[in-house]
Design a protein around this motif. Structure first.
Motif, short mmCIF file in Angstrom:
data_model
loop_
_atom_site.label_atom_id
_atom_site.label_comp_id
_atom_site.label_asym_id
_atom_site.label_seq_id
_atom_site.Cartn_x
_atom_site.Cartn_y
_atom_site.Cartn_z
N GLY A 1 0.82 -1.21 0.00
CA GLY A 1 0.00 0.00 0.00
C GLY A 1 0.85 1.25 0.00
N LEU A 2 1.91 1.25 0.80
CA LEU A 2 2.82 2.40 0.83
C LEU A 2 3.50 2.58 -0.51
CD1 LEU A 2 4.07 4.66 2.53
CD2 LEU A 2 5.88 3.04 3.19
N ALA A 3 3.90 1.48 -1.14
CA ALA A 3 4.52 1.58 -2.47
C ALA A 3 3.56 2.22 -3.47
CB ALA A 3 4.96 0.19 -2.95
N VAL A 4 2.29 1.83 -3.42
CA VAL A 4 1.29 2.41 -4.32
C VAL A 4 1.13 3.91 -4.02
CG1 VAL A 4 -1.19 2.44 -4.85
CG2 VAL A 4 0.04 0.27 -4.74
N ILE A 5 1.10 4.27 -2.75
CA ILE A 5 0.98 5.69 -2.38
C ILE A 5 2.13 6.48 -3.00
CG2 ILE A 5 1.13 7.34 -0.46
CD1 ILE A 5 -0.38 5.19 1.24
N TYR A 6 3.35 5.94 -2.89
CA TYR A 6 4.50 6.65 -3.42
C TYR A 6 4.52 6.67 -4.95
CZ TYR A 6 6.91 7.73 0.91
OH TYR A 6 7.26 8.26 2.13
N VAL A 7 4.18 5.57 -5.59
CA VAL A 7 4.18 5.54 -7.06
C VAL A 7 3.19 6.56 -7.61
CG1 VAL A 7 3.55 4.13 -9.07
CG2 VAL A 7 5.06 3.19 -7.32
N LEU A 8 1.96 6.54 -7.09
CA LEU A 8 0.96 7.50 -7.56
C LEU A 8 1.32 8.92 -7.15
CD1 LEU A 8 -2.29 5.45 -6.87
CD2 LEU A 8 -1.21 5.90 -9.09
N GLY A 9 1.81 9.07 -5.92
CA GLY A 9 2.17 10.40 -5.43
C GLY A 9 3.31 11.02 -6.20
N LEU A 10 4.36 10.25 -6.43
CA LEU A 10 5.52 10.78 -7.16
C LEU A 10 5.20 11.02 -8.62
CD1 LEU A 10 8.30 8.57 -5.53
CD2 LEU A 10 7.89 11.01 -5.13
N GLY A 11 4.40 10.13 -9.20
CA GLY A 11 3.99 10.33 -10.60
C GLY A 11 3.22 11.63 -10.77
N TRP A 12 2.33 11.91 -9.83
CA TRP A 12 1.53 13.14 -9.88
C TRP A 12 2.40 14.36 -9.57
CZ3 TRP A 12 -3.12 14.11 -11.77
CH2 TRP A 12 -3.74 15.33 -11.45
N LEU A 13 3.26 14.23 -8.56
CA LEU A 13 4.13 15.34 -8.16
C LEU A 13 5.05 15.77 -9.30
CD1 LEU A 13 5.05 17.19 -5.81
CD2 LEU A 13 6.69 15.38 -5.19
N ALA A 14 5.42 14.83 -10.18
CA ALA A 14 6.32 15.14 -11.30
C ALA A 14 5.74 16.20 -12.23
CB ALA A 14 6.64 13.87 -12.07
N GLN A 15 4.43 16.43 -12.17
CA GLN A 15 3.82 17.48 -12.98
C GLN A 15 4.09 18.87 -12.40
OE1 GLN A 15 -0.31 16.64 -14.29
NE2 GLN A 15 -0.09 14.84 -12.97
N PHE A 16 4.51 18.94 -11.14
CA PHE A 16 4.64 20.21 -10.44
C PHE A 16 6.07 20.62 -10.11
CE2 PHE A 16 0.48 18.44 -9.59
CZ PHE A 16 -0.36 19.52 -9.82
N VAL A 17 6.98 19.67 -10.10
CA VAL A 17 8.38 19.99 -9.77
C VAL A 17 9.29 19.41 -10.84
CG1 VAL A 17 7.92 20.04 -7.28
CG2 VAL A 17 8.73 17.94 -8.33
N PRO A 18 10.49 19.96 -10.98
CA PRO A 18 11.44 19.40 -11.96
C PRO A 18 11.72 17.92 -11.67
CG PRO A 18 12.24 21.50 -11.07
CD PRO A 18 11.04 21.11 -10.27
N ALA A 19 11.93 17.16 -12.71
CA ALA A 19 12.13 15.71 -12.58
C ALA A 19 13.25 15.35 -11.62
CB ALA A 19 12.38 15.09 -13.95
N ASP A 20 14.31 16.15 -11.59
CA ASP A 20 15.43 15.83 -10.72
C ASP A 20 15.15 16.16 -9.25
OD1 ASP A 20 15.48 18.59 -11.24
OD2 ASP A 20 17.66 18.71 -11.01
N LYS A 21 14.02 16.78 -8.96
CA LYS A 21 13.67 17.14 -7.58
C LYS A 21 12.53 16.28 -7.01
CE LYS A 21 16.33 20.82 -7.42
NZ LYS A 21 17.61 20.72 -6.80
N VAL A 22 11.93 15.43 -7.83
CA VAL A 22 10.76 14.66 -7.39
C VAL A 22 11.08 13.81 -6.17
CG1 VAL A 22 9.14 12.83 -8.03
CG2 VAL A 22 9.60 14.69 -9.63
#
Length: 195
Positions: free
Chosen positions: A133-154
């Motif tokens: 469940g935590l892995a899913v939270i991070y995969v979805l969270g980081l994938g979404w966050l990548a739209q808002f911050v530079p890729a090298d900062k995700v």
């Protein structure tokens, strides 16, 4: 096999619709409280939401656990200040579509995973389910966050500051959901009888 939390609560099927609604409502309040308890940290504060999602799913099972997390999302979408940082950082759908949106979606998916395992498998599978469940939270969270911050900062903004704390929260959630290990419980009981 039931988790410790499940065995202390009446089964969802034994509850009236009002009882089920009350359980979901209390779960939403717990999730809201877990979002509001914050440890100041950079880039965003650390909350207890991951632990609350995992405990609710383990205690309530698939149906009511997921209904609780979805109800929490609906309350937030309607503009109620249930999320971390609300209302100061915005409310409603605008907040949900921001940088934390993927993590919020991950909470819903994680509640299904952990709830299903709590309902259908032995207690020993609950910790791997929480980790999944935590892995899913991070995969979805980081994938979404990548739209808002530079890729090298995700990873620096959305993973590295939180992973150790989240693993500790999962450990605590698992201990509360499953129960203390027998040896530790015996030591605690032994020290109480010695006093």
């Amino acid at each position: 096999m039931k988790t410790m939390l499940q065995s202390t609560l009446p089964p969802a099927g034994a509850l009236t619709p009002v009882g089920q609604a009350l359980r979901v409502g209390l779960g939403i309040l717990l999730l809201t409280a877990s979002a509001k308890v914050q440890v100041p940290f950079w880039p965003v504060p650390i909350t207890l939401q991951v632990a609350a999602v995992m405990m609710i799913a383990a205690a309530f099972g698939t149906r009511l656990g997921a209904a609780t997390v979805i109800g929490y999302m609906v309350a937030g979408a309607m503009g109620l200040p249930v999320f971390a940082g609300t209302p100061g950082k915005g409310i409603g759908l605008a907040y949900m579509m921001g940088g934390t949106g993927g993590y919020l979606l991950g909470f819903v998916v994680a509640s299904f995973i952990v709830g299903w395992v709590a309902d259908n498998l032995r207690k020993m599978f609950l910790v791997p389910a929480m980790l999944a469940g935590l892995a899913v939270i991070y995969v979805l969270g980081l994938g979404w966050l990548a739209q808002f911050v530079p890729a090298d900062k995700v990873l620096a903004y959305g993973f590295s500051p939180f992973i150790v704390g989240d693993l500790v929260k999962i450990t605590l959630a698992a201990i509360l959901a499953i129960g203390l290990p027998t040896g530790l419980m015996q030591k605690i009981r032994g020290s109480q009888t010695d006093a």
